[in-house]
Write an enzyme that holds these catalytic residues in place. Structure first.
Site, PDB file in Angstrom:
ATOM      1  N   ASN A 206       0.848  -1.195   0.000  1.00 15.66           N
ATOM      2  CA  ASN A 206       0.000   0.000   0.000  1.00 15.66           C
ATOM      3  C   ASN A 206       0.887   1.249   0.000  1.00 15.66           C
ATOM      4  O   ASN A 206       2.109   1.147  -0.036  1.00 15.66           O
ATOM      5  CB  ASN A 206      -0.940  -0.020   1.216  1.00 15.66           C
ATOM      6  CG  ASN A 206      -0.157  -0.106   2.508  1.00 15.66           C
ATOM      7  OD1 ASN A 206       0.597   0.804   2.839  1.00 15.66           O
ATOM      8  ND2 ASN A 206      -0.295  -1.213   3.228  1.00 15.66           N
ATOM      9  N   ASP A 302      -4.153  -9.999  13.082  1.00 13.36           N
ATOM     10  CA  ASP A 302      -4.337  -8.584  13.434  1.00 13.36           C
ATOM     11  C   ASP A 302      -3.425  -8.277  14.624  1.00 13.36           C
ATOM     12  O   ASP A 302      -3.715  -8.648  15.765  1.00 13.36           O
ATOM     13  CB  ASP A 302      -5.804  -8.303  13.779  1.00 13.36           C
ATOM     14  CG  ASP A 302      -6.060  -6.804  13.887  1.00 13.36           C
ATOM     15  OD1 ASP A 302      -5.228  -6.103  14.499  1.00 13.36           O
ATOM     16  OD2 ASP A 302      -7.075  -6.329  13.346  1.00 13.36           O
ATOM     17  N   PHE A 320      -4.638   3.189  14.937  1.00 19.35           N
ATOM     18  CA  PHE A 320      -4.955   4.187  13.922  1.00 19.35           C
ATOM     19  C   PHE A 320      -6.072   3.599  13.068  1.00 19.35           C
ATOM     20  O   PHE A 320      -6.205   2.381  12.958  1.00 19.35           O
ATOM     21  CB  PHE A 320      -3.727   4.474  13.044  1.00 19.35           C
ATOM     22  CG  PHE A 320      -2.944   5.670  13.515  1.00 19.35           C
ATOM     23  CD1 PHE A 320      -2.273   5.632  14.725  1.00 19.35           C
ATOM     24  CD2 PHE A 320      -2.898   6.831  12.754  1.00 19.35           C
ATOM     25  CE1 PHE A 320      -1.570   6.728  15.176  1.00 19.35           C
ATOM     26  CE2 PHE A 320      -2.193   7.945  13.190  1.00 19.35           C
ATOM     27  CZ  PHE A 320      -1.524   7.892  14.395  1.00 19.35           C
ATOM     28  N   LYS A 334     -13.775   0.303  15.451  1.00 19.13           N
ATOM     29  CA  LYS A 334     -12.470  -0.371  15.619  1.00 19.13           C
ATOM     30  C   LYS A 334     -11.993  -0.259  17.057  1.00 19.13           C
ATOM     31  O   LYS A 334     -11.394  -1.188  17.606  1.00 19.13           O
ATOM     32  CB  LYS A 334     -11.430   0.233  14.662  1.00 19.13           C
ATOM     33  CG  LYS A 334     -11.591  -0.274  13.247  1.00 19.13           C
ATOM     34  CD  LYS A 334     -10.571   0.282  12.261  1.00 19.13           C
ATOM     35  CE  LYS A 334     -10.889  -0.250  10.863  1.00 19.13           C
ATOM     36  NZ  LYS A 334     -10.216   0.438   9.802  1.00 19.13           N
ATOM     37  N   LYS A 338     -11.503  -3.881  18.806  1.00 17.01           N
ATOM     38  CA  LYS A 338     -10.148  -4.305  19.170  1.00 17.01           C
ATOM     39  C   LYS A 338      -9.851  -4.030  20.645  1.00 17.01           C
ATOM     40  O   LYS A 338      -8.735  -4.288  21.103  1.00 17.01           O
ATOM     41  CB  LYS A 338      -9.110  -3.623  18.265  1.00 17.01           C
ATOM     42  CG  LYS A 338      -9.307  -3.929  16.772  1.00 17.01           C
ATOM     43  CD  LYS A 338      -8.096  -3.543  15.912  1.00 17.01           C
ATOM     44  CE  LYS A 338      -8.449  -3.672  14.424  1.00 17.01           C
ATOM     45  NZ  LYS A 338      -7.285  -3.699  13.557  1.00 17.01           N
TER      46      LYS A 338
HETATM   47  O1  PMT Z   1       2.799   6.160   6.600  1.00 12.96           O
HETATM   48  P1  PMT Z   1       2.213   7.468   6.103  1.00 12.96           P
HETATM   49  O2  PMT Z   1       2.413   7.647   4.623  1.00 12.96           O
HETATM   50  O3  PMT Z   1       2.678   8.637   6.911  1.00 12.96           O
HETATM   51  O4  PMT Z   1       0.623   7.371   6.280  1.00 12.96           O
HETATM   52  C1  PMT Z   1       0.051   7.324   7.551  1.00 12.96           C
HETATM   53  C2  PMT Z   1      -1.111   6.352   7.639  1.00 12.96           C
HETATM   54  C3  PMT Z   1      -2.258   6.830   6.779  1.00 12.96           C
HETATM   55  C4  PMT Z   1      -0.673   4.964   7.173  1.00 12.96           C
HETATM   56  C5  PMT Z   1      -1.499   6.291   9.164  1.00 12.96           C
HETATM   57  O5  PMT Z   1      -1.913   7.561   9.589  1.00 12.96           O
HETATM   58  C6  PMT Z   1      -2.621   5.284   9.405  1.00 12.96           C
HETATM   59  O6  PMT Z   1      -3.800   5.555   9.298  1.00 12.96           O
HETATM   60  N1  PMT Z   1      -2.236   4.038   9.778  1.00 12.96           N
HETATM   61  C7  PMT Z   1      -3.163   2.894   9.963  1.00 12.96           C
HETATM   62  C8  PMT Z   1      -3.470   2.318   8.616  1.00 12.96           C
HETATM   63  C9  PMT Z   1      -4.368   1.121   8.696  1.00 12.96           C
HETATM   64  O7  PMT Z   1      -3.967   0.059   8.308  1.00 12.96           O
HETATM   65  O8  PMT Z   1      -5.508   1.313   9.266  1.00 12.96           O
HETATM   66  P2  PMT Z   1      -6.653   0.146   9.446  1.00 12.96           P
HETATM   67  O9  PMT Z   1      -7.870   0.935   9.706  1.00 12.96           O
HETATM   68  O10 PMT Z   1      -6.642  -0.801   8.294  1.00 12.96           O
HETATM   69  O11 PMT Z   1      -6.165  -0.653  10.727  1.00 12.96           O
HETATM   70  C10 PMT Z   1      -6.590  -0.324  12.036  1.00 12.96           C
HETATM   71  C11 PMT Z   1      -5.463  -0.511  13.020  1.00 12.96           C
HETATM   72  O12 PMT Z   1      -5.122  -1.872  13.142  1.00 12.96           O
HETATM   73  C12 PMT Z   1      -4.185   0.199  12.663  1.00 12.96           C
HETATM   74  O13 PMT Z   1      -3.636   0.721  13.863  1.00 12.96           O
HETATM   75  C13 PMT Z   1      -3.302  -0.892  12.096  1.00 12.96           C
HETATM   76  O14 PMT Z   1      -1.906  -0.639  12.338  1.00 12.96           O
HETATM   77  C14 PMT Z   1      -3.755  -2.091  12.892  1.00 12.96           C
HETATM   78  N2  PMT Z   1      -3.652  -3.370  12.163  1.00 12.96           N
HETATM   79  C15 PMT Z   1      -4.412  -3.613  11.054  1.00 12.96           C
HETATM   80  C16 PMT Z   1      -4.332  -4.844  10.433  1.00 12.96           C
HETATM   81  C17 PMT Z   1      -3.447  -5.823  10.940  1.00 12.96           C
HETATM   82  N3  PMT Z   1      -3.337  -6.999  10.347  1.00 12.96           N
HETATM   83  N4  PMT Z   1      -2.713  -5.556  12.014  1.00 12.96           N
HETATM   84  C18 PMT Z   1      -2.798  -4.366  12.649  1.00 12.96           C
HETATM   85  O15 PMT Z   1      -2.080  -4.128  13.634  1.00 12.96           O
END
Ligand code: PMT
Length: 394
Positions: A206, A302, A320, A334, A338
């Site tokens: 991504n 996750d 995030f 979320k 979580k």
């Molecule tokens: O890296 P940059 O270019 O500065 O951009 C920043 C960002 C947009 C990536 C950052 O601000 C951001 O939003 N990060 C989280 C991106 C994400 O994957 O979000 P999500 O909504 O899909 O996941 C929710 C949370 O679960 C996140 O904290 C993620 O790290 C975590 N996760 C998700 C899936 C997984 N398999 N394991 C996780 O830990």
């Protein structure tokens, strides 16, 4: 340091050291724009600073081109800190009296950022009552005075008046941003993208650049924490004092985070982890024999949910949420699903969130929320760390 620094260079032989100072500031992660007085230009050419800083050098208050681009107000707003090195006796006098006679003195009046001066002059000039009175005024107005050091001077005299060395100035500027709100805490951060191999030459990924996570690592260091950054592939330099663990895939990231999670006081998951990986990675390059290709994907663990679900030694968990629509509602879901302590939601899409310099966050926790408006990821990271520190209690 990862700050936006305006380096003001006024007239003095120590200006030659400011060239090295630009290099050191950049090595420490700062972006540097140089503003020179006429006196400064008599000692070192703007071209030298332009080449070293990688940015145009600003010299004129009433430059029509500069006014369209980076005029004194834009420069004043852009700066996280203004460092004037060397600061001549003349410049100190003008700052003490609030003069706006050139670009450097004017932007010092116009900025909200901290202004620091590194005096450099003949020891007699430094000890003169007028200079000392000016320094008193500047100190009362909360200007930061770095130095001067004692020693042999360019004029052959010995005494106080030498500009501090570049390393000492970088350290003094960095110390301004150390808030101490997480002093002694262990912070674990995931950042960047993951790459899920398809075959030996291709992967799914991504647009995450890692900027948000790296800025948070920097802000946590400034807040006095010990920081481990588990990072997917990025081109970013490691912030100083941060322990960085490089990973590639979501499974690598999972292993690296889980190994360290119970020693952490706080876990901040900024990484954009791939939700799915290819079921069976091809051992040799897939040939384009057929018109269609189907990849079977299976779910990745996750990481955040696993850390948050720890029964023992669970850290304070901050997630995030990257959303294209219904940002608030999805983020709240979320937070609940979580079992997080806090979630920072950002809108992503065309030019937003991923890889951008600036970002905005809606930070949500069980009993409240806070809107952090659009600003540089470094400023945002400092505000988020402050919020986390307010809510973390152990
Ligand atoms: O890296 P940059 O270019 O500065 O951009 C920043 C960002 C947009 C990536 C950052 O601000 C951001 O939003 N990060 C989280 C991106 C994400 O994957 O979000 P999500 O909504 O899909 O996941 C929710 C949370 O679960 C996140 O904290 C993620 O790290 C975590 N996760 C998700 C899936 C997984 N398999 N394991 C996780 O830990």
């Amino acid at each position: 340091m990862n700050k936006q620094v305006i380096l003001g260079v006024s007239g003095g032989i120590a200006a030659y050291k400011s060239a090295e100072l630009v290099r050191r500031l950049k090595q420490a992660g700062a972006e540097v724009r140089v503003v020179m007085t006429q006196g400064g230009q008599a000692f070192v050419t703007p071209l030298t600073f332009q080449a070293l800083s990688g940015n145009p050098v600003h010299t004129d208050l009433l430059d029509p081109e500069a006014e369209q681009g980076m005029g004194h107000i834009q420069l004043a707003r852009w700066a996280d800190v203004v460092l004037i090195a060397p600061a001549s006796a003349n410049l100190l006098a003008r700052l003490a009296h609030g003069e706006a006679t050139d670009l450097l003195s004017t932007l010092c009046l116009a900025t909200e950022a901290p202004v620091c001066v590194a005096p450099a002059m003949n020891q007699q000039m430094w000890q003169d009552a007028a200079t000392q009175a000016n320094i008193q005024i500047l100190a009362q107005r909360k200007r930061h005075i770095f130095g001067p050091a004692q020693g042999e001077q360019a004029c052959g005299e010995v005494g106080p008046g030498r500009m501090l060395e570049p390393d000492e100035l970088v350290e003094a500027v960095s110390a301004l941003f150390e808030t101490g709100v997480l002093a002694g805490r262990q912070v674990l951060i995931s950042a960047g993208p993951t790459r899920e191999a398809i075959d030996p030459v291709r992967y799914l990924s991504n647009h995450s650049s890692g900027k948000m996570g790296y800025a948070i690592a920097q802000a946590a260091i400034e807040a006095g924490a010990r920081v481990t950054l588990v990072s997917g592939p990025t081109d970013l330099p490691t912030p100083s004092m941060v322990e960085r663990v490089d990973v590639v895939s979501a499974e690598d990231m999972y292993n690296a985070v889980m190994q360290r999670s119970t020693q952490a006081d706080i876990f901040i998951a900024t990484a954009a982890v791939a939700d799915y990986r290819v079921d069976t990675v091809a051992s040799s390059k897939i040939k384009k024999d057929s018109d269609k290709l189907t990849l079977n994907l299976c779910k990745n663990p996750d990481i955040l949910a696993e850390v948050s679900g720890l029964r023992e030694n669970r850290p304070f968990c901050v997630g995030f949420a990257a959303e294209t629509d219904d940002v608030h509602a999805h983020a709240k879901q979320k937070l609940l699903n979580k079992g997080l302590d806090m979630i920072a939601a950002n809108q992503v899409g065309e030019g937003l969130g991923f890889n951008a310099q600036d970002n905005a966050l809606q930070v949500i926790w069980a009993a409240g929320e806070r809107e952090l408006p659009m600003m540089s990821k470094y400023k945002l990271a400092r505000e988020l760390i402050q919020l986390i520190a307010e809510h973390y209690s152990h």
